[in-house]
Design a protein around this motif. Structure first.
Motif, PDB file in Angstrom:
ATOM      1  N   HIS A 172      55.342  32.716  40.750  1.00 35.44           N
ATOM      2  CA  HIS A 172      54.201  31.792  40.786  1.00 35.44           C
ATOM      3  C   HIS A 172      54.479  30.409  40.197  1.00 35.44           C
ATOM      4  N   ASN A 226      46.080  36.897  41.706  1.00 38.67           N
ATOM      5  CA  ASN A 226      46.626  36.444  42.981  1.00 38.67           C
ATOM      6  C   ASN A 226      47.216  37.541  43.854  1.00 38.67           C
ATOM      7  N   HIS A 286      52.975  29.351  33.492  1.00 46.08           N
ATOM      8  CA  HIS A 286      52.458  28.319  34.401  1.00 46.08           C
ATOM      9  C   HIS A 286      51.171  27.673  33.892  1.00 46.08           C
ATOM     10  N   ASP A 306      60.125  33.443  38.112  1.00 44.05           N
ATOM     11  CA  ASP A 306      58.782  33.977  38.297  1.00 44.05           C
ATOM     12  C   ASP A 306      58.228  33.391  39.585  1.00 44.05           C
ATOM     13  N   CYS A 363      49.623  37.554  30.438  1.00 42.92           N
ATOM     14  CA  CYS A 363      49.382  37.993  31.822  1.00 42.92           C
ATOM     15  C   CYS A 363      48.441  39.184  31.859  1.00 42.92           C
ATOM     16  N   ARG A 392      49.308  47.261  42.017  1.00 42.40           N
ATOM     17  CA  ARG A 392      49.599  46.060  41.236  1.00 42.40           C
ATOM     18  C   ARG A 392      48.919  46.097  39.860  1.00 42.40           C
ATOM     19  N   SER A 413      44.922  35.350  34.414  1.00 42.40           N
ATOM     20  CA  SER A 413      46.126  35.099  35.215  1.00 42.40           C
ATOM     21  C   SER A 413      46.399  33.613  35.429  1.00 42.40           C
ATOM     22  N   CYS A 414      47.626  33.333  35.866  1.00 39.58           N
ATOM     23  CA  CYS A 414      48.050  31.957  36.096  1.00 39.58           C
ATOM     24  C   CYS A 414      47.263  31.302  37.227  1.00 39.58           C
ATOM     25  N   CYS A 468      46.814  41.476  34.922  1.00 38.71           N
ATOM     26  CA  CYS A 468      47.129  40.914  36.233  1.00 38.71           C
ATOM     27  C   CYS A 468      48.140  41.811  36.928  1.00 38.71           C
ATOM     28  N   PHE A 469      48.981  42.467  36.140  1.00 42.56           N
ATOM     29  CA  PHE A 469      49.952  43.404  36.721  1.00 42.56           C
ATOM     30  C   PHE A 469      50.119  44.583  35.787  1.00 42.56           C
ATOM     31  N   HIS A 524      54.372  38.160  29.779  1.00 43.68           N
ATOM     32  CA  HIS A 524      54.213  39.316  30.664  1.00 43.68           C
ATOM     33  C   HIS A 524      54.009  40.640  29.930  1.00 43.68           C
TER      34      HIS A 524
HETATM   35  S1  SF4 Z   1      50.899  36.397  38.516  1.00 40.65           S
HETATM   36 FE1  SF4 Z   1      50.131  37.516  36.781  1.00 40.65          FE
HETATM   37  S2  SF4 Z   1      51.962  38.463  35.923  1.00 40.65           S
HETATM   38 FE2  SF4 Z   1      52.678  36.794  37.239  1.00 40.65          FE
HETATM   39  S3  SF4 Z   1      52.832  34.997  35.897  1.00 40.65           S
HETATM   40 FE3  SF4 Z   1      50.810  34.966  36.795  1.00 40.65          FE
HETATM   41  S4  SF4 Z   1      49.530  35.976  35.280  1.00 40.65           S
HETATM   42 FE4  SF4 Z   1      51.630  36.537  34.831  1.00 40.65          FE
END
Ligand code: SF4
Lengths: 206, 474
Positions: free
Chosen positions: B131, B430, B110, B129, B408, B436, B347-348, B411-412, B63
């Motif tokens: 996700h 996502n 993930h 987390d 990550c 975000r 991202s995941c 993504c955030f 992250h």
């Molecule tokens: S949603 Fe984004 S910040 Fe959260 S685990 Fe997946 S890649 Fe990382």
């Protein structure tokens, strides 16, 4: 953890659906590896005039009297959805929120509340909206009462509404107990499970 | 009594029935990352508790770490270095498996969990987390928890949980060319709202699901949380077994047959019933794009931005108005054609090799539009390596994309890098929540191929108008 039995307090209505944990505490406000010092960052995108700033936005309800003293939040469906960050709950607890009443919560957020002395109450949307209107007309005097012993919420008009909570969650909140200590009473069962499971699924035990 | 796959996995992990639908459930695998896992590990240390089975716990750095080439412990995120170093120290002290910076296996939790064979069919897997449900793509019962629950899982190898209601979402029919698993899950959320799954564990079923590749199933399950669901999974099949076999933490060869026999039993019995059923006909699905600030604010690429005035529910109407204001969009605007400032693939949800390969097919021999900032962040060091071996990195960089180290990334936003105020981003991630991806940044969720196609055009576009021959179904 602080026990929760009965609470009577000022309630602040933030009636929006899908309030996510990024809104409750933006990621950039989680600056240290700690559960403390997070309340300043609570709702910071709404509470302050600039992202990352600290100048209060007078339009935001929690910057107004008497809502600054609110201990109860009223909100709409799917409250606390999104990221699992427990920081959202730590920030709210530190700020002074002890109960949140909505028609529905994000699952993870709900569990985090229970583990940190905040009571999540699920009531029908119509009731929450009614409570919000009653509170708004005179927030100082129109207090809401939440009783965890008999699982009821009493509105300013004296109407009583009951809610449901799992017994394990209720016990944890009422007694202010630490979940690990409760589970460790079952250490014997856990070990017996592992012994049986090792035969059935040996590949799990790396 | 006939059972669903969810009930079978639940029963196989129940240690004690605590009454009123709550059980003490055995947790097979625990995954941590430096953002929220750090607090859990520190909390355990502070209460003088040990990790019960450290060999079955895992930790990654995803992250907070920078994703720029040549990175180290320093990050652009305020206070970020302390998260990285505290996590490393605590993970090493606890003796759990660590995928640290510099380790090629490092990546998004993930993404590496299936890659390493940590997530397996029929396991219970938790991670602080949201996700974590992604791993349902392999038939794991996986869900996101808070940091205090993570402490509980680490110390006791169990969690106290209320049994979820069950839902089956059946996807029937053929996916059209250019339509992906991402479009399937966005369609579900768009039709049934971001709260439609609250309280449920979902089985995704139907012939369209059987045809999805494992990586596409992971994408699908990744966004069950955006549907409000507790978890979601796809029953394991031959494709799953083939995917899992030989991975570092997967069952050894001498346990393989026993494992497969067990996994084969994890199918919903024909007579079993679910608390809720939803059916979606895949032939109706076109590439989807989000227009607002909730994943339920999404429409087909061939549609116009909806008008809040047409929405009868007041709560939903207000949230739509607010979303349009935040996104700087007018009702009635065609989705196809909205100009963009940036494009993000990562991202995941969509950063595995198949995602990058599909985007590369679009980008090959093309250039992104002038003025578009485009970034690709592979989901793990091993994804990056595999992509580079296929020359995918070259296609991305030739087209004008940045090619990053895994994590990550954008993504955030956590105070580090962002796309900027009111910049419009088409993103394979996502979440399109307010702020975000950065203060006032405007996010449009879409599949990686839609992102790639839009980057080339400089506006949100229908990927079906660019050459593409593959779908997520094989
Ligand atoms: S949603 Fe984004 S910040 Fe959260 S685990 Fe997946 S890649 Fe990382």
């Amino acid at each position: 953890m602080e026990k929760f039995t009965v609470l009577e307090g000022i309630a602040a209505p933030i009636m929006r659906i899908n309030i996510d944990t990024d809104v409750i505490i933006p990621s950039r406000e989680m600056k240290r590896v700690s559960k403390e010092g997070l309340s300043d960052g609570m709702f910071s995108n709404w509470r302050y005039t600039e992202p990352g700033g600290r100048e209060e936005n007078p339009d935001f309800i929690l910057n107004q009297e008497p809502y600054r003293q609110a201990s109860i939040l009223l909100s709409s469906d799917n409250f606390g959805c999104g990221s699992s960050r427990e920081h959202a709950v730590w920030a709210m607890a530190e700020w002074g929120i002890r109960a949140i009443i909505t028609p529905g919560f994000g699952n993870i957020f709900y569990g985090n509340c229970v583990r940190n002395g905040i009571l999540p109450v699920i009531l029908d949307n119509k009731i929450v909206e009614k409570l919000a209107k009653q509170v708004e007309s005179d927030p100082d005097n129109n207090l809401i009462k939440v009783n965890l012993k008999n699982c009821s919420v009493t509105g300013p008009d004296g109407n009583k509404y009951s809610f449901k909570i799992a017994p394990a969650d209720q016990e944890m909140l009422l007694e202010g107990l630490d979940g690990i200590a409760i589970t460790m009473r079952q250490d014997h069962e856990i070990m017996a499970f592992q012994e049986r499971d090792k035969l059935k699924r040996p590949w799990i035990y790396i | 009594m006939p059972q669903t796959i969810i009930e079978k996995i639940w029963d196989d992990h129940q240690i004690t029935d605590l009454g009123d639908g709550t059980s003490l459930i055995y947790i097979d695998r625990i995954f941590l990352h430096e953002r929220t896992g750090s607090v859990a590990l520190k909390g355990l240390e502070a209460s003088n508790r040990d990790v019960r089975d450290p060999e079955q716990a895992f930790c990654t750095m995803d992250h907070i770490v920078d994703t720029t080439p040549g990175r180290d412990d320093n990050t652009r995120m305020p206070g970020g270095t302390a998260f990285i170093q505290t996590t490393r120290k605590a993970a090493l002290a606890a003796g759990i498996n660590l995928f640290d910076l510099g380790d090629q296996r490092q990546g998004i939790a993930h993404v590496i969990s299936p890659e390493q064979g940590i997530a397996l069919p029929g396991v219970t897997l938790v991670c602080p987390d949201s996700h974590t449900g992604t791993l349902g793509g392999l038939g794991a019962l996986a869900w996101g928890i808070g940091s205090t629950e993570a402490e509980h899982a680490l110390a006791t190898k169990t969690l106290v949980i209320k049994k979820p209601k069950t839902m089956r979402v059946t996807f029937n029919g053929e996916l059209s060319t250019g339509v992906t698993a991402k479009d399937m899950i966005l369609t579900l959320i768009g039709r049934h709202t971001a709260a439609g799954g609250i309280g449920y564990a979902i089985e995704f079923a139907g012939n369209a699901i059987s045809k999805l590749s494992i990586e596409a199933r992971l994408t699908l399950c990744n966004m069950t949380i955006e549907f409000g669901a507790w978890s979601g999974l796809v029953a394991p099949d031959e494709k799953t077994f083939e995917y899992v076999r030989g991975r570092p933490f997967a069952p050894a060869e001498d346990q393989w047959d026993q494992a497969v026999t067990y996994w084969q039993s994890l199918q919903t019995d024909p007579e079993a019933s679910f608390d809720k059923e939803i059916t979606i006909d895949c032939s109706e699905i076109v590439p989807q794009v989000s227009w607002g600030t909730s994943p339920m604010h999404e429409i087909g690429i061939d549609r116009h931005i909806p008008n809040p005035a047409d929405e009868p529910n007041e709560n939903i109407r207000t949230s739509m108005e607010r979303a349009l204001d935040y996104m700087g969009l007018e009702p009635g605007t065609p989705m196809d054609g909205v100009p963009i400032d940036a494009a993000f693939i990562g991202s995941c949800t969509n950063s595995r090799v198949s995602d990058l390969r599909a985007a590369a097919e679009i980008l090959k021999g093309r250039k992104i539009a002038d003025g578009v900032k485009a970034i690709c962040v592979p989901g793990s060091g091993l994804v990056k390596k595999a992509a580079e071996e296929e020359g995918i990195d070259k296609i991305f960089t030739d087209a004008g994309f940045e090619w990053r180290e895994s994590g990550c990334s954008m993504c955030f936003y956590a105070g580090g890098e962002s796309f900027g105020l009111e910049e419009r981003v088409i993103s394979s991630t996502n979440r399109n929540f307010e702020n975000r991806q950065g203060p006032r940044t405007r996010t449009h969720l879409a599949s990686p191929t839609t992102v790639a196609a839009s980057a080339i055009k400089g506006h949100i576009t229908d990927v079906r108008n660019i050459n593409i021959s593959k779908t997520d179904q094989d």
